[in-house]
Design a protein around this motif. Structure first.
Motif, mmCIF file in Angstrom:
data_model
loop_
_atom_site.group_PDB
_atom_site.id
_atom_site.type_symbol
_atom_site.label_atom_id
_atom_site.label_comp_id
_atom_site.label_asym_id
_atom_site.label_seq_id
_atom_site.Cartn_x
_atom_site.Cartn_y
_atom_site.Cartn_z
ATOM 1 N N LEU A 49 49.592 56.964 41.910
ATOM 2 C CA LEU A 49 49.462 57.340 40.503
ATOM 3 C C LEU A 49 48.249 56.610 39.942
ATOM 4 O O LEU A 49 48.142 55.397 40.052
ATOM 5 C CB LEU A 49 50.723 56.933 39.726
ATOM 6 C CG LEU A 49 50.703 57.154 38.209
ATOM 7 C CD1 LEU A 49 50.830 58.638 37.887
ATOM 8 C CD2 LEU A 49 51.840 56.380 37.544
ATOM 9 N N TYR A 50 47.323 57.347 39.341
ATOM 10 C CA TYR A 50 46.115 56.715 38.809
ATOM 11 C C TYR A 50 45.769 57.325 37.456
ATOM 12 O O TYR A 50 46.072 58.484 37.184
ATOM 13 C CB TYR A 50 44.938 56.885 39.773
ATOM 14 C CG TYR A 50 44.583 58.325 40.083
ATOM 15 C CD1 TYR A 50 43.571 58.978 39.385
ATOM 16 C CD2 TYR A 50 45.274 59.034 41.075
ATOM 17 C CE1 TYR A 50 43.252 60.297 39.655
ATOM 18 C CE2 TYR A 50 44.958 60.349 41.354
ATOM 19 C CZ TYR A 50 43.952 60.980 40.646
ATOM 20 O OH TYR A 50 43.646 62.292 40.910
ATOM 21 N N ARG A 51 45.144 56.508 36.633
ATOM 22 C CA ARG A 51 44.759 56.963 35.300
ATOM 23 C C ARG A 51 43.326 57.474 35.343
ATOM 24 O O ARG A 51 42.450 56.847 35.928
ATOM 25 C CB ARG A 51 44.879 55.837 34.280
ATOM 26 C CG ARG A 51 44.662 56.295 32.850
ATOM 27 C CD ARG A 51 45.159 55.276 31.856
ATOM 28 N NE ARG A 51 45.241 55.833 30.510
ATOM 29 C CZ ARG A 51 45.949 55.313 29.533
ATOM 30 N NH1 ARG A 51 46.663 54.224 29.739
ATOM 31 N NH2 ARG A 51 45.981 55.875 28.338
ATOM 32 N N ASP A 63 51.314 52.660 41.864
ATOM 33 C CA ASP A 63 49.938 52.527 41.396
ATOM 34 C C ASP A 63 49.154 51.646 42.351
ATOM 35 O O ASP A 63 49.671 51.224 43.402
ATOM 36 C CB ASP A 63 49.902 51.990 39.967
ATOM 37 C CG ASP A 63 50.513 50.601 39.826
ATOM 38 O OD1 ASP A 63 50.639 49.891 40.844
ATOM 39 O OD2 ASP A 63 50.868 50.223 38.693
ATOM 40 N N TRP A 96 57.059 58.307 36.242
ATOM 41 C CA TRP A 96 55.799 58.890 36.702
ATOM 42 C C TRP A 96 55.677 60.352 36.273
ATOM 43 O O TRP A 96 54.577 60.850 36.003
ATOM 44 C CB TRP A 96 55.593 58.722 38.204
ATOM 45 C CG TRP A 96 56.499 59.463 39.159
ATOM 46 C CD1 TRP A 96 57.493 58.923 39.923
ATOM 47 C CD2 TRP A 96 56.452 60.851 39.511
ATOM 48 N NE1 TRP A 96 58.082 59.890 40.710
ATOM 49 C CE2 TRP A 96 57.459 61.088 40.483
ATOM 50 C CE3 TRP A 96 55.675 61.925 39.103
ATOM 51 C CZ2 TRP A 96 57.706 62.344 41.046
ATOM 52 C CZ3 TRP A 96 55.922 63.192 39.665
ATOM 53 C CH2 TRP A 96 56.917 63.378 40.619
ATOM 54 N N LEU A 112 54.435 60.249 32.669
ATOM 55 C CA LEU A 112 53.020 59.859 32.623
ATOM 56 C C LEU A 112 52.122 61.009 33.061
ATOM 57 O O LEU A 112 51.087 61.281 32.439
ATOM 58 C CB LEU A 112 52.780 58.633 33.517
ATOM 59 C CG LEU A 112 53.366 57.311 33.021
ATOM 60 C CD1 LEU A 112 53.204 56.228 34.078
ATOM 61 C CD2 LEU A 112 52.697 56.880 31.719
ATOM 62 N N TYR A 113 52.529 61.687 34.114
ATOM 63 C CA TYR A 113 51.731 62.814 34.591
ATOM 64 C C TYR A 113 51.649 63.921 33.545
ATOM 65 O O TYR A 113 50.601 64.540 33.337
ATOM 66 C CB TYR A 113 52.318 63.374 35.891
ATOM 67 C CG TYR A 113 51.573 64.594 36.377
ATOM 68 C CD1 TYR A 113 50.346 64.470 37.017
ATOM 69 C CD2 TYR A 113 52.070 65.873 36.156
ATOM 70 C CE1 TYR A 113 49.638 65.580 37.440
ATOM 71 C CE2 TYR A 113 51.367 66.989 36.565
ATOM 72 C CZ TYR A 113 50.154 66.834 37.212
ATOM 73 O OH TYR A 113 49.454 67.946 37.606
ATOM 74 N N TYR A 126 47.032 61.109 33.566
ATOM 75 C CA TYR A 126 47.212 60.533 34.897
ATOM 76 C C TYR A 126 47.153 61.612 35.971
ATOM 77 O O TYR A 126 47.532 62.762 35.744
ATOM 78 C CB TYR A 126 48.567 59.814 35.003
ATOM 79 C CG TYR A 126 48.665 58.549 34.189
ATOM 80 C CD1 TYR A 126 48.495 57.297 34.781
ATOM 81 C CD2 TYR A 126 48.915 58.602 32.818
ATOM 82 C CE1 TYR A 126 48.589 56.129 34.027
ATOM 83 C CE2 TYR A 126 49.000 57.442 32.059
ATOM 84 C CZ TYR A 126 48.840 56.208 32.671
ATOM 85 O OH TYR A 126 48.932 55.065 31.927
#
Length: 241
Positions: A71-73, A35, A46, A49-50, A55
């Motif tokens: 990785l970004y929200r 991140d 990850w 989350l994806y 994300y």
């Protein structure tokens, strides 16, 4: 009946941001994903989350070995734009849009009794699932968030038909609450409708007709569930969150 577990999101995970500035990049279990703070995420984390759809992942450094990804929200506005553009999930093979379901009587774990033929005038949302189904568990927090937008409405019913027995569900729900009405021992209902893959979702309009159905869980599942629910509820649904 041997259940089939589907995770639709997994089929696209390796093609995320496949090209950036003309450089090919493939995401896999060897990729370095971190991140903005530099924290590195294990593959299982990850990937999960994806798969939530909240994300994104983009190529950060193509020259590194292994290649680095960020990785970004998504922001709330980005989520709205993204959800609005998501393609409709594929339909299940167990139902047909426009048909009505054979009526069945159900009793939830909190003692509420339902009969589909008596729910005319209400939108009915069905979820077929079981505890040891990873995508079923994965989608529960997002389904809970969705139902919050309808908690003050009396013209919609959410029913989660579980294959598991009540004593198993009671322990599971202590750790992961599910805001649908939980129907335990629902294997016979799944068999009646021919449901063999999980999770499977069905939306019935106020006339009892199927307006949406899909199997598996992907980033577009919950947004399209909400779209279908709002359409079935009509203009009064506007303003739900």
């Amino acid at each position: 009946m041997k259940p089939i577990i589907l995770i639709i999101a997994c089929f696209c995970i390796l093609s995320v941001q496949a090209q950036t500035s003309g450089t090919k990049a493939t995401l896999n279990d060897k990729s370095l994903v971190k991140d903005s703070s530099g924290m590195i995420y294990p593959y299982a984390i990850w990937q999960r989350l994806y798969q939530t759809g909240e994300y994104g992942i983009r190529l950060l450094n193509a020259a590194s070995d292994p290649q680095e990804f960020l990785l970004y929200r998504f922001s709330e506005e980005q989520m709205k734009v993204r959800e609005a553009s998501m393609p409709k999930p594929r339909e299940s093979t167990f139902f047909r849009t426009g048909n009505t379901l054979r009526s069945v009587k159900m009793v939830t774990m909190d003692g509420k009794k339902y009969n589909l033929k008596e729910l005319t005038g209400k939108v009915v949302v069905l979820n077929f699932w079981f505890i040891n189904c990873p995508p079923c568990r994965m989608e529960i927090p997002h389904l809970n968030k969705m139902t919050d937008g309808y908690k003050n409405r009396e013209d919609i019913v959410f029913l989660a038909i579980a294959l598991d027995q009540s004593y198993e569900l009671k322990e599971f729900l202590k750790e992961l609450p599910f805001n649908y009405g939980i129907v335990d021992g629902g294997g016979y209902i799944a068999e009646q409708y021919g449901v063999k893959a999980f999770p499977t979702h069905v939306v019935l309009d106020k006339e009892g007709k199927i307006t949406f159905h899909t199997m598996g869980y992907g980033a577009g599942t919950v947004p399209w569930l909400k779209k279908s629910i709002d359409a079935a509820l009509g203009p009064q649904a506007l303003g739900t969150e």
